[in-house]
Design an enzyme around this catalytic site. Structure first.
Site, PDB file in Angstrom:
ATOM      1  N   SER A   1      -2.411  21.076  -0.970  1.00 51.58           N
ATOM      2  CA  SER A   1      -1.135  20.389  -0.742  1.00 51.58           C
ATOM      3  C   SER A   1       0.040  21.348  -0.918  1.00 51.58           C
ATOM      4  O   SER A   1       0.053  22.163  -1.848  1.00 51.58           O
ATOM      5  CB  SER A   1      -0.979  19.256  -1.761  1.00 51.58           C
ATOM      6  OG  SER A   1      -2.114  18.439  -1.710  1.00 51.58           O
TER       7      SER A   1
ATOM      8  N   ARG B   1      10.091  14.120   0.198  1.00 46.72           N
ATOM      9  CA  ARG B   1       9.299  13.996   1.434  1.00 46.72           C
ATOM     10  C   ARG B   1      10.100  13.396   2.568  1.00 46.72           C
ATOM     11  O   ARG B   1      11.060  12.663   2.356  1.00 46.72           O
ATOM     12  CB  ARG B   1       8.094  13.067   1.169  1.00 46.72           C
ATOM     13  CG  ARG B   1       7.122  13.555   0.102  1.00 46.72           C
ATOM     14  CD  ARG B   1       6.226  14.621   0.646  1.00 46.72           C
ATOM     15  NE  ARG B   1       5.292  15.128  -0.347  1.00 46.72           N
ATOM     16  CZ  ARG B   1       4.041  15.509  -0.065  1.00 46.72           C
ATOM     17  NH1 ARG B   1       3.579  15.425   1.156  1.00 46.72           N
ATOM     18  NH2 ARG B   1       3.260  16.004  -1.004  1.00 46.72           N
TER      19      ARG B   1
ATOM     20  N   LYS C   1      -4.585   9.325   1.704  1.00 44.23           N
ATOM     21  CA  LYS C   1      -5.580  10.033   0.891  1.00 44.23           C
ATOM     22  C   LYS C   1      -6.730   9.111   0.477  1.00 44.23           C
ATOM     23  O   LYS C   1      -7.888   9.525   0.455  1.00 44.23           O
ATOM     24  CB  LYS C   1      -4.914  10.617  -0.356  1.00 44.23           C
ATOM     25  CG  LYS C   1      -3.738  11.520  -0.065  1.00 44.23           C
ATOM     26  CD  LYS C   1      -4.126  12.710   0.762  1.00 44.23           C
ATOM     27  CE  LYS C   1      -2.947  13.673   0.880  1.00 44.23           C
ATOM     28  NZ  LYS C   1      -3.283  14.845   1.691  1.00 44.23           N
TER      29      LYS C   1
ATOM     30  N   CYS D   1       1.084  23.858   0.853  1.00 45.56           N
ATOM     31  CA  CYS D   1       0.859  25.290   1.125  1.00 45.56           C
ATOM     32  C   CYS D   1       1.140  25.624   2.587  1.00 45.56           C
ATOM     33  O   CYS D   1       0.669  26.646   3.087  1.00 45.56           O
ATOM     34  CB  CYS D   1      -0.568  25.692   0.786  1.00 45.56           C
ATOM     35  SG  CYS D   1      -0.873  25.853  -0.964  1.00 45.56           S
TER      36      CYS D   1
ATOM     37  N   TYR E   1       4.437   5.486  -4.692  1.00 46.43           N
ATOM     38  CA  TYR E   1       4.771   6.767  -4.085  1.00 46.43           C
ATOM     39  C   TYR E   1       3.619   7.415  -3.326  1.00 46.43           C
ATOM     40  O   TYR E   1       2.502   7.510  -3.847  1.00 46.43           O
ATOM     41  CB  TYR E   1       5.250   7.736  -5.181  1.00 46.43           C
ATOM     42  CG  TYR E   1       5.779   9.003  -4.590  1.00 46.43           C
ATOM     43  CD1 TYR E   1       7.027   9.014  -3.972  1.00 46.43           C
ATOM     44  CD2 TYR E   1       5.034  10.165  -4.595  1.00 46.43           C
ATOM     45  CE1 TYR E   1       7.511  10.165  -3.387  1.00 46.43           C
ATOM     46  CE2 TYR E   1       5.515  11.322  -4.016  1.00 46.43           C
ATOM     47  CZ  TYR E   1       6.762  11.318  -3.414  1.00 46.43           C
ATOM     48  OH  TYR E   1       7.240  12.450  -2.836  1.00 46.43           O
TER      49      TYR E   1
HETATM   50  C1  OXD Z   1      -0.727  15.925  -0.326  1.00 45.83           C
HETATM   51  C2  OXD Z   1      -0.044  15.233   0.793  1.00 45.83           C
HETATM   52  O1  OXD Z   1      -0.315  15.767  -1.487  1.00 45.83           O
HETATM   53  O2  OXD Z   1      -0.418  15.475   1.946  1.00 45.83           O
HETATM   54  O3  OXD Z   1      -1.700  16.648  -0.040  1.00 45.83           O
HETATM   55  O4  OXD Z   1       0.862  14.410   0.550  1.00 45.83           O
HETATM   56 MN    MN Z   2      -2.206  16.668   2.026  1.00 50.32          MN
END
Ligand code: OXD
Ligand code: MN
Length: 584
Positions: free
Chosen positions: A249, A365, A207, A251, A198
């Site tokens: 994240s 998502r 990330k 926000c 995921y």
């Molecule tokens: C996060 C993303 O969790 O961008 O920051 O998916």
């Molecule tokens: Mn992010």
């Protein structure tokens, strides 16, 4: 310990020997390849087709219900010295991590296909881009990487001709949360991930590579890899200014990056360069230039509609992968915040019953190519990126933080970033709604000790002759009854207009110990906005007592990072504390 001198194919062979896949497929990124993958995923139920009339070429993926968010508790930085990872990271010694990986990877791809995904983070011709290869046994991950990165044969050729690349070894394993690990070896440009299919745990370019590994490279090479959107704001005179903004994240980075100007802002336009990650380098002109390493968006779906984010809403009507949303009886995707339709099946595939929790997972998502966004900036593909005029930091703060304020100088701005705090959201597993410090919105993503990271930020002032100004924004302030004081979304352009006017030295501001604020009632565009005078007063006011407590708490927080906290930050903090004490 893997041998870094291995060529690409030797490395793939060594992983295959350990994981024992049935076959190996080198991904070429072609349409034909996608056609086959799609057919196989449909046949296996890994994706489900959505209504082709209303959502052409859109698919739904349901992840394992235990695998729905990033898992910070099992994300590790593996440096030879524990101190280099810092208190902001979980640490494992590289030797232990390699041993763990070998144990978990052994035979984990039996009867499965190992896919080799060659990708590029950043515009393909940019001197600042980086190449990578992700190995994975999940077709869903391949399909996402295809949308999120520049991926395919043309990258493979560059790697085979000797260009350096980041190695990502990833397998689904048995998806057991007890055997889920995300391991980063910055000194080896290597990532190992097992047990999750995921998002941030699995799309390794995002990330793991573009933030955790890249932030380490960035410090060594003198640039910044940040959890920031990049947005261009064009005024009616046709001038475009670019801002980079860090928010934790979930926000609203995607919403701000795609903002639609309110009606009274005739002639204004907003252009999206990126919605999540910015790589910023010092350009030959002494300014900071930003590229977006990604080529797509992996955005939070709930809350997205024609009003909150019309651009995102439009772009996800076709060619989109939805993960963990609900569906209607017409087989349209459905999520909380959508203005029409009703859920029939929830995100886990069960008949939806109201009162049984949300129909779509709160961290559901969409994955979509960036150029489907009507506000997509063609400068997203510029090798040099775009010059940054202002840096914004923001969090979800029901209390205390005013709508906007400006730092007084670079060191103060770094302190503002370092003091960033926000209520937690569903993007990471754990309790939501709790205020936690999240310096520069990088707490889950900085690949080394925060003290060294802040030092790196401070030192940038010696090399950037034209520094961006730094601001703090808070769209989430609430009144005593929990009602938002600021309408947010498109109206946030009013705050950006104030920021740009400040950057051009066109308007005065109200100097306070925490920074410069709009002068109540002047030089802040409220045309066409119906806001209660009380709300405005509160949004622009300083609660001195609250700020004294906030900075005491920050001082305490910084102690965890000693002795590496830069003196410049401590001086900036002490100055504010003195001023707050003396303005009583
Ligand atoms: C996060 C993303 O969790 O961008 O920051 O998916
Ligand atoms: Mn992010």
């Amino acid at each position: 310990m893997p041998d870094r001198t291995l060529t690409l194919s030797q490395w793939i062979d060594s992983v295959a020997q350990l994981a024992q896949p049935e076959r190996i497929q080198w991904c070429d990124g072609s349409e034909a390849e996608w056609g086959t993958l799609r057919q196989e995923m449909l046949a296996q139920g890994e994706i489900l087709p959505l209504n082709p009339h209303t959502y052409p070429n859109c698919h739904l993926h349901r992840s394992d219900p235990t695998d729905v968010a990033r898992v910070e508790q099992v994300t590790y930085i593996c440096t030879s010295q524990k101190d280099d990872a810092g208190p902001n990271n979980n640490w494992m010694s590289p030797d232990d991590a390699h041993r763990l990986y070998e144990r978990l990877f052994s035979g984990c791809m039996r009867k499965r296909t190992l896919y080799v995904i060659p990708y590029c983070m950043g515009p393909v011709d940019s001197p600042w881009s980086q190449l990578g290869v992700e190995i994975i046994d999940s077709r869903y991950v391949v399909a996402n990487m295809r949308l999120m990165t520049r991926m395919g044969d043309f990258i493979l050729k560059r790697i085979q001709s000797g260009e350096p690349f980041v190695r990502g070894q990833h397998a689904l394993g048995d998806l057991n949360p007890d055997r889920r690990y995300i391991l980063h070896y910055p000194a080896e440009n290597l990532i190992q991930s097992i047990g999750s299919g995921y998002g941030g745990n699995a799309l390794l370019g995002k990330k793991c590579h573009a933030l955790r590994i890249a932030s380490w490279n960035a410090r060594e090479e003198g640039w910044l890899a940040e959890h920031m959107l990049i947005v261009g704001v064009e005024n009616p005179e046709g001038e475009v200014f670019y801002l980079a903004a860090a928010f934790p994240s979930s926000c609203g980075k995607t919403n701000l990056a795609m903002l639609v100007p309110p009606q009274s802002f005739r002639g204004w336009k907003v252009w999206t360069v990126g919605d999540d990650i910015a790589w910023m380098h010092v350009g030959p002109d002494g300014r900071l230039w930003a590229i977006n390493p990604e080529a797509g968006y992996f955005g939070v779906v709930p809350g997205t509609n024609e009003i909150t984010n019309p651009n995102a809403y439009q772009m996800i009507q076709r060619d989109t992968i939805f993960t963990n949303v609900a569906v209607t009886s017409d087989n349209d995707p459905w999520w909380e915040g959508l203005l029409s339709g009703r859920p029939a099946i929830d995100w886990r595939g069960r008949p939806y019953e109201s009162g049984n929790g949300p129909a779509a997972h709160p961290n559901s998502r969409f994955t979509v190519r960036a150029d489907q966004n009507p506000a997509w900036s063609r400068h997203s593909e510029d090798p040099m990126g775009v010059p940054i005029t202002a840096v914004l930091f923001g969090g979800r703060r029901a209390r205390l933080a005013p709508l906007v304020y400006e730092a007084k100088n670079w060191a103060h701005g770094v302190l503002v970033g370092c003091a960033l705090a926000s209520e937690t959201t569903a993007a990471a597993s754990g309790k939501t709604g709790v205020v936690r410090r999240d310096p520069m919105a990088m707490l889950p993503f900085c690949g080394y000790h925060f003290g060294d990271y802040w030092r790196h930020w401070i030192d940038l002032q010696e090399r950037v002759s034209s520094l961006p100004r730094i601001f703090h924004v808070n769209w989430f302030r609430q009144d005593q009854n929990g009602k938002y004081l600021w309408p947010g979304y498109g109206e946030n352009l009013r705050v950006i207009q104030w920021i740009l006017e400040r950057c051009k030295d066109r308007i005065p501001a109200h100097e306070t110990p925490i920074g410069y604020l709009p002068i109540h009632g002047t030089h802040f565009n409220l045309e066409g906005l119906n806001l209660a005078p009380d709300a405005l007063r509160e949004l622009f006011s300083i609660d001195r007592r609250g700020w004294i407590d906030e900075f005491d708490e920050l001082e305490n927080y910084l102690l965890d990072y000693e002795p590496r906290v830069p003196i410049e930050l401590k001086e900036a903090l002490a100055r504010i504390q003195r001023e707050l004490a003396s303005t009583g």
